[in-house]
Design an enzyme around this catalytic site. Sequence first.
Site, PDB file in Angstrom:
ATOM      1  N   ALA A   9       1.581   0.190  -9.180  1.00 50.87           N
ATOM      2  CA  ALA A   9       1.087   0.894  -7.992  1.00 50.87           C
ATOM      3  C   ALA A   9       2.111   1.012  -6.867  1.00 50.87           C
ATOM      4  O   ALA A   9       1.766   1.446  -5.776  1.00 50.87           O
ATOM      5  CB  ALA A   9      -0.176   0.203  -7.489  1.00 50.87           C
ATOM      6  N   ASN A  52      -1.052  -7.322  -8.047  1.00 52.01           N
ATOM      7  CA  ASN A  52      -0.033  -7.355  -9.109  1.00 52.01           C
ATOM      8  C   ASN A  52       1.263  -6.724  -8.629  1.00 52.01           C
ATOM      9  O   ASN A  52       2.345  -7.057  -9.105  1.00 52.01           O
ATOM     10  CB  ASN A  52      -0.542  -6.603 -10.330  1.00 52.01           C
ATOM     11  CG  ASN A  52      -1.604  -7.397 -11.051  1.00 52.01           C
ATOM     12  OD1 ASN A  52      -1.304  -8.400 -11.670  1.00 52.01           O
ATOM     13  ND2 ASN A  52      -2.844  -6.979 -10.942  1.00 52.01           N
ATOM     14  N   HIS A 110       0.555   0.285   0.581  1.00 49.03           N
ATOM     15  CA  HIS A 110       1.554  -0.791   0.474  1.00 49.03           C
ATOM     16  C   HIS A 110       2.790  -0.387   1.259  1.00 49.03           C
ATOM     17  O   HIS A 110       3.322   0.710   1.047  1.00 49.03           O
ATOM     18  CB  HIS A 110       1.954  -1.014  -0.982  1.00 49.03           C
ATOM     19  CG  HIS A 110       0.809  -1.316  -1.894  1.00 49.03           C
ATOM     20  ND1 HIS A 110       0.034  -2.441  -1.777  1.00 49.03           N
ATOM     21  CD2 HIS A 110       0.302  -0.623  -2.940  1.00 49.03           C
ATOM     22  CE1 HIS A 110      -0.893  -2.429  -2.721  1.00 49.03           C
ATOM     23  NE2 HIS A 110      -0.755  -1.339  -3.438  1.00 49.03           N
TER      24      HIS A 110
END
Length: 259
Positions: A113, A181, A211
């Site tokens: 991601a 993760n 993020h």
Amino acid sequence: MITVGIVGMGVIGTHIAKAIANGIHGITLSGVTVRTATTAGGFPAFSMNELIQRSDVVVEAATQAALREFGPAVLAAGRDLMVLSVGGLVGVLDEWATLADAHGARILVPSGAIAGLDGMKGAREGAITSVTMETRKPPRGLAGAPYIVQQRIDLDAIEAETLIFEGAAAEAVKAFPANVNVVAALSLAGIGPERTRIKIFAVPGQERNQHRILIEGEFGRLRIEVENVPSENPRTGKLSYLSAIAMLRERGAVVRVGN
Ligand SMILES: NC(=O)c1ccc[n+]([C@@H]2O[C@H](COP(=O)([O-])OP(=O)(O)OC[C@H]3O[C@@H](n4cnc5c(N)ncnc54)[C@H](O)[C@@H]3O)[C@@H](O)[C@H]2O)c1
């Protein structure tokens, strides 16, 4: 043809299986391993041992716990292991790498991601001073995490952006095994889980998983920001499975661009 077997047919496993079924040059699906036959989604299902025998690459798309259980058997059989539950590699990677090396296997971790691991790998060849990450998710994207349960955090009561967790990647992957993760992958590509830091915020009303990564070192400074559209699973962004599909496509491809 490279044969690929998938363990875990949730959101990520199903998207990868469908992508292979739709055609990826040089790649064919050997089968899947599921906990209950009904979740195989029409793809041929096998026991773990059988799947390993039939596959050149075994893709883990299940959980950290499942990864820890079957990972060594995949590597000991000389099969490559692609890992999505990347937090499960923290603490065992050196041991598993030795096992893989002894049997001619490889451990593959897609960027998942996040983006920017190419820059991180370059930066790591020189000195890195810090790697920090801020993750912002809607509260429901953190539901069920061990840290939320243990700290008795009432996610429904959060009305404004709230810092939920701050610490090393090594702690974060245990506190939020199904949520971060990405920081595990970031740390394994860079300066390790102890030195990589993460802050996790719950943001009511936010639609996407965001993020922000800051890498500083001898090379200069690298800032990365990703806004991920959640998949059918609110904890999993679409980019996670797209990235894994891209890594498989690259394995079968003749041309490779970027690291
Ligand atoms: N690397 C990344 O960037 C990234 C991003 C999102 C999610 N993930 C991780 O990838 C994994 C899969 O994510 P998902 O969204 O597909 O989850 P999901 O919950 O939709 O699917 C997981 C599936 O695995 C199955 N499963 C669990 N243990 C199993 C076992 N021992 N054998 C066979 N099947 C088993 C479950 O029944 C479920 O169907 C999770 O660990 C998740 O945290 C990684």
